[in-house]
Write an enzyme that holds these catalytic residues in place. Structure first.
Site, short mmCIF file in Angstrom:
data_model
loop_
_atom_site.label_atom_id
_atom_site.label_comp_id
_atom_site.label_asym_id
_atom_site.label_seq_id
_atom_site.Cartn_x
_atom_site.Cartn_y
_atom_site.Cartn_z
N CYS A 153 -32.58 -44.18 -11.08
CA CYS A 153 -32.07 -44.63 -9.55
C CYS A 153 -32.63 -46.05 -9.25
O CYS A 153 -32.31 -46.71 -8.37
CB CYS A 153 -32.61 -43.79 -8.56
SG CYS A 153 -34.28 -43.64 -8.27
N CYS A 210 -37.00 -38.26 -5.10
CA CYS A 210 -37.91 -39.43 -4.57
C CYS A 210 -39.39 -38.64 -4.26
O CYS A 210 -40.41 -39.29 -4.29
CB CYS A 210 -37.35 -39.92 -2.96
SG CYS A 210 -36.06 -40.88 -3.40
N ASP A 249 -35.90 -46.59 -8.24
CA ASP A 249 -37.01 -47.01 -7.34
C ASP A 249 -38.47 -46.94 -8.28
O ASP A 249 -38.50 -46.43 -9.22
CB ASP A 249 -37.05 -45.43 -6.52
CG ASP A 249 -36.13 -45.07 -5.75
OD1 ASP A 249 -35.16 -46.05 -5.31
OD2 ASP A 249 -35.69 -43.81 -5.36
#
Length: 145
Positions: free
Chosen positions: A33, A103, A35
């Protein structure tokens, strides 16, 4: 849909920034992703986390989980901080959408990476602490949340 707590920690993140001379610093990412999260810990002689800061490049959920993770470890001992899981971060935020659960795993791994760095600098072993992973996308394939 995000909870009010997620939105609050995204719009008003706690403990953002860098730290000079941290006791431990950990950086983890998720290649899937994009991140990236870096966590800084200031740990006193009693092994209590005096201060914690973070810098995150990512989506709103990544910022919110980083912020909440810092709140959960601040004032805790090293061993207590090691017990902060991605589930604890999600619960403290009143949940995350399924596509954003990764996350919270990033936040857990950032804590562990900073604790690992702390242990390495002091040449100590923290029971239950494993070497951090660079890319949590590899780890999340093998874990259930």
């Amino acid at each position: 849909m995000y909870s009010e707590k997620v939105m609050d920690h995204f719009n008003h993140p706690r403990n953002v920034g860098e730290m000079e001379n941290p006791s431990g610093v950990g950086t983890v990412g998720n290649a899937k992703c994009g991140d990236i999260m870096r966590m800084y810990l200031d740990i006193d002689e009693r092994e209590v986390i005096r201060d914690v800061k973070f810098k995150t490049f990512g989506c709103g959920a990544a910022v919110a989980t980083s912020s909440m993770a810092t709140e959960l470890v601040k004032g805790k001992t090293v061993r207590e901080a090691l017990q902060v899981t991605n589930k604890a971060v999600m619960e403290a935020l009143d949940g995350l959408p399924p596509v954003k659960v990764h996350c919270s795993l990033l936040a857990e791994e950032a804590i562990h990476a900073a604790l690992w760095d702390y242990a390495q600098k002091r040449h100590i072993v923290i029971e239950g602490l494993e070497a951090p992973v660079n890319d949590i996308a590899e780890k999340e394939k093998n874990e259930e949340y």
